[in-house]
Design a protein around this motif. Structure first.
Motif, PDB file in Angstrom:
ATOM      1  N   TRP A  20      29.342  58.102 -15.299  1.00  0.00           N
ATOM      2  CA  TRP A  20      27.813  58.213 -15.748  1.00  0.00           C
ATOM      3  C   TRP A  20      27.513  57.290 -16.714  1.00  0.00           C
ATOM      4  O   TRP A  20      26.549  57.209 -17.601  1.00  0.00           O
ATOM      5  CB  TRP A  20      28.038  59.646 -16.453  1.00  0.00           C
ATOM      6  CG  TRP A  20      27.774  61.012 -15.653  1.00  0.00           C
ATOM      7  CD1 TRP A  20      27.753  60.962 -14.343  1.00  0.00           C
ATOM      8  CD2 TRP A  20      27.719  62.081 -16.222  1.00  0.00           C
ATOM      9  NE1 TRP A  20      27.578  62.414 -13.901  1.00  0.00           N
ATOM     10  CE2 TRP A  20      27.891  63.142 -14.971  1.00  0.00           C
ATOM     11  CE3 TRP A  20      27.976  62.777 -17.434  1.00  0.00           C
ATOM     12  CZ2 TRP A  20      27.954  64.377 -15.010  1.00  0.00           C
ATOM     13  CZ3 TRP A  20      27.840  64.245 -17.555  1.00  0.00           C
ATOM     14  CH2 TRP A  20      27.995  64.997 -16.331  1.00  0.00           C
ATOM     15  N   LEU A  21      28.537  56.118 -16.591  1.00  0.00           N
ATOM     16  CA  LEU A  21      28.256  55.042 -17.833  1.00  0.00           C
ATOM     17  C   LEU A  21      26.884  54.339 -17.526  1.00  0.00           C
ATOM     18  O   LEU A  21      26.239  54.140 -18.515  1.00  0.00           O
ATOM     19  CB  LEU A  21      29.542  53.974 -17.433  1.00  0.00           C
ATOM     20  CG  LEU A  21      29.346  52.935 -18.348  1.00  0.00           C
ATOM     21  CD1 LEU A  21      29.504  53.146 -19.703  1.00  0.00           C
ATOM     22  CD2 LEU A  21      30.517  51.920 -18.041  1.00  0.00           C
ATOM     23  N   PHE A  22      26.557  54.288 -16.219  1.00  0.00           N
ATOM     24  CA  PHE A  22      25.113  53.384 -16.273  1.00  0.00           C
ATOM     25  C   PHE A  22      23.990  54.240 -16.611  1.00  0.00           C
ATOM     26  O   PHE A  22      23.086  53.785 -17.237  1.00  0.00           O
ATOM     27  CB  PHE A  22      25.005  52.895 -14.808  1.00  0.00           C
ATOM     28  CG  PHE A  22      26.079  51.915 -14.420  1.00  0.00           C
ATOM     29  CD1 PHE A  22      25.749  50.605 -14.795  1.00  0.00           C
ATOM     30  CD2 PHE A  22      26.918  52.038 -13.409  1.00  0.00           C
ATOM     31  CE1 PHE A  22      26.666  49.779 -14.287  1.00  0.00           C
ATOM     32  CE2 PHE A  22      27.786  51.283 -12.770  1.00  0.00           C
ATOM     33  CZ  PHE A  22      27.601  49.882 -13.642  1.00  0.00           C
ATOM     34  N   TYR A  23      24.133  55.503 -16.248  1.00  0.00           N
ATOM     35  CA  TYR A  23      23.180  56.466 -16.822  1.00  0.00           C
ATOM     36  C   TYR A  23      23.028  56.522 -18.394  1.00  0.00           C
ATOM     37  O   TYR A  23      22.153  56.538 -18.836  1.00  0.00           O
ATOM     38  CB  TYR A  23      23.559  57.874 -16.184  1.00  0.00           C
ATOM     39  CG  TYR A  23      23.177  58.070 -14.752  1.00  0.00           C
ATOM     40  CD1 TYR A  23      21.965  58.188 -14.264  1.00  0.00           C
ATOM     41  CD2 TYR A  23      24.483  57.972 -13.990  1.00  0.00           C
ATOM     42  CE1 TYR A  23      22.004  58.156 -12.625  1.00  0.00           C
ATOM     43  CE2 TYR A  23      24.503  58.171 -12.571  1.00  0.00           C
ATOM     44  CZ  TYR A  23      23.193  58.245 -12.018  1.00  0.00           C
ATOM     45  OH  TYR A  23      23.159  58.097 -10.623  1.00  0.00           O
ATOM     46  N   GLY A  24      24.081  56.399 -19.138  1.00  0.00           N
ATOM     47  CA  GLY A  24      24.422  56.603 -20.471  1.00  0.00           C
ATOM     48  C   GLY A  24      23.573  55.254 -21.056  1.00  0.00           C
ATOM     49  O   GLY A  24      22.983  55.548 -22.082  1.00  0.00           O
ATOM     50  N   VAL A  25      24.103  54.199 -20.608  1.00  0.00           N
ATOM     51  CA  VAL A  25      23.597  52.784 -21.059  1.00  0.00           C
ATOM     52  C   VAL A  25      22.008  52.697 -20.752  1.00  0.00           C
ATOM     53  O   VAL A  25      21.233  52.491 -21.656  1.00  0.00           O
ATOM     54  CB  VAL A  25      24.113  51.583 -20.307  1.00  0.00           C
ATOM     55  CG1 VAL A  25      23.576  50.601 -20.741  1.00  0.00           C
ATOM     56  CG2 VAL A  25      25.799  51.582 -20.640  1.00  0.00           C
TER      57      VAL A  25
END
Length: 510
Positions: free
Chosen positions: A36-41
């Motif tokens: 989910w890193l790209f969603y969080g960024v």
């Protein structure tokens, strides 16, 4: 006032930040492990963009509170030489508007005032070694009074509460504000340590509020600077152009002495408003007397009996749209060097508002007309710099004698010529405009031959005169102003001479 950072304060700040940095790092790792890193960024980026957009929108909304700039327009009655001076003042105001210390530093205020006066003085007294000194002392005092009165009204009308707050109050308010700002910064540091989300929102709010207050403060300062420069420049132009008067007078509300004499000679009742004055010029037998008869619709001046009109002859003309005018018939000229023009004619140049020059359209000999106009232009440039050149219109007569000579079927459209006669009239008017250095639309072709009905007087010449009324009234204003100032000048000399005589007599009798 900025916060003084110490080593201990920096150490406390790092201790406060470490847990949050660790939490951010652990949260980022958790998001990465679960994909989910790209969603969080992306979510954080979207939030920051939204916040930035809201801040920019709020900043634009704040500008709506800014006070509109003061608009000071040039005096429409100024002579032509004043327009470059006003353009220079406008540029000077733009250059000084960003200064923040103008009203707190006396030396800068004096420097600005001196620069404004020099800028204007050079426009009117370029040949003088000390152009700024070219004025009588009482007029400088009058200028100071006028500038201060206008700035006073501007401050009272546009700045709320200015009449109730003293300058000392403003200085004390600033000291209190600086003290409170120091205390508030200390409180903000403690607040940020224990409640950082609320502190961040408060910082954003105070930043927006501070920006809005600074914007309003800057606008108030720029408003005062612009008002001071333009008002001082405005009255400096009045001073150096000779328009400033010690008495409150309306120049055109009182008859000039020469207008009164002309009206008496014309055996008409005088009115309280200065009439428009039109001077008829032209070579011998150009048709000046015939033109006057056509203007009045009756025989006023004998045409063809003498080679010249013996002297300046006034007639009072009243028509629809032209409340009252004095038409002056003048001697004919031709073949003379116009520096030797009759003194009576030369004296009329500065006493008229409109010059109607009568030219024979069927003759190409216009050198005498060009010399006459050039002499008039030189006269105003060299001897009457503070007056405006009269409106110059040319009446092209005897157009019925242009080719084809036998054709006479008016009306003729010279704006879009189709018939041979129309082309001939158009070419004759263009030649006159070129020879006399005048605009083509200031040339009116007419026919006043006895065998034809008068043509293009009512439908061409009169409308053109009415069209030029605004400029003619400006010329009239400056003419009357010069006359009233001359009267005031000698009146003050007389009063001062009487007072000096009384003083001498008083000392002599003691």
């Amino acid at each position: 006032m900025p916060i003084q950072l110490t080593r201990f304060g920096i150490f406390l700040g790092l201790l406060f930040l470490l847990p949050w940095l660790a939490l951010i790092a652990l949260g980022g790792r958790w998001l990465w492990e679960h994909g989910w890193l790209f969603y969080g960024v992306g979510a954080i980026t979207a939030f920051l963009l939204l916040l930035s957009g809201l801040l920019r929108w709020r900043s634009k909304q704040t500008k709506a509170l800014v006070i509109e700039p003061l608009v000071i327009t040039p005096n429409p009655n100024w002579p032509d030489t004043a327009l470059p001076a006003w353009a220079a003042i406008d540029e000077l105001a733009k250059n000084w508007s960003a200064r923040t210390d103008l009203f707190t530093d006396q030396s800068n205020l004096l420097k600005l005032s001196n620069e404004v006066l020099i800028t204007v003085a050079k426009q009117f007294h370029a040949d003088s070694k000390h152009p700024i000194m070219e004025f009588p002392l009482p007029y400088l005092l009058k200028l100071i009074v006028l500038v201060c009165e206008d700035i006073q009204h501007e401050v009272l009308d546009k700045i709320p509460g200015s009449h109730a707050v003293s300058v000392g109050d403003l200085l004390r308010y600033k000291q209190w504000y600086d003290t409170l700002a120091t205390v508030k910064q200390a409180v903000d540091v403690g607040h940020a340590l224990f409640n950082w989300p609320s502190a961040a929102l408060g910082k954003i709010r105070s930043s927006l509020l501070g920006k809005g207050l600074n914007l309003v403060t800057d606008e108030l300062r720029q408003r005062l600077v612009n008002a001071y420069i333009r008002k001082l420049g405005y009255y400096a132009i009045q001073l150096y152009s000779g328009q400033l008067t010690l008495e409150a007078i309306a120049p055109t509300d009182t008859l000039t002495q020469y207008a009164q004499q002309d009206k008496t000679q014309a055996e008409r009742d005088a009115k309280s408003v200065e009439p428009l004055r039109l001077l008829i010029l032209g070579q011998v037998s150009a048709g000046k007397s015939t033109l006057i008869n056509a203007l009045f619709g009756e025989i006023k001046s004998a045409a063809g009996l003498l080679p010249t009109t013996p002297e300046i002859t006034p007639y009072v003309l009243e028509r629809d749209g032209l409340q009252q005018a004095i038409v002056l018939d003048s001697p004919g000229y031709a073949g003379l060097q116009h520096d030797e023009a009759p003194l009576a004619l030369k004296q009329e140049w500065a006493k008229v508002d409109v010059i109607l020059m009568v030219c024979n359209a069927a003759q190409a000999a216009r050198e005498a007309d060009a010399q006459q106009l050039n002499a008039i232009r030189r006269y105003f440039q060299e001897e009457r710099q503070n007056q405006a050149l009269p409106v110059i219109l040319v009446v092209a007569t005897q157009i019925d004698r242009l080719r084809p000579v036998r054709e006479w079927q008016p009306p003729y459209n010279i704006q879009d010529p189709q018939r041979p006669k129309e082309h001939s009239i158009r070419q004759a008017c263009a030649a006159i405009a070129q020879d006399l250095s005048l605009p083509l639309d200031h040339i009116v072709p007419v026919c006043m031959a006895s065998e034809h009905a008068a043509y293009n007087i009512e439908e061409g010449l009169i409308p053109l005169i009415l069209e030029q009324l605004n400029e003619a009234q400006r010329v009239r204003y400056l003419r009357c102003l010069r006359h009233q100032q001359d009267i005031s000048y000698w009146k003050h000399w007389k009063q001062q001479a009487i007072q000096a005589g009384q003083l001498i007599l008083k000392f002599a009798t003691k």
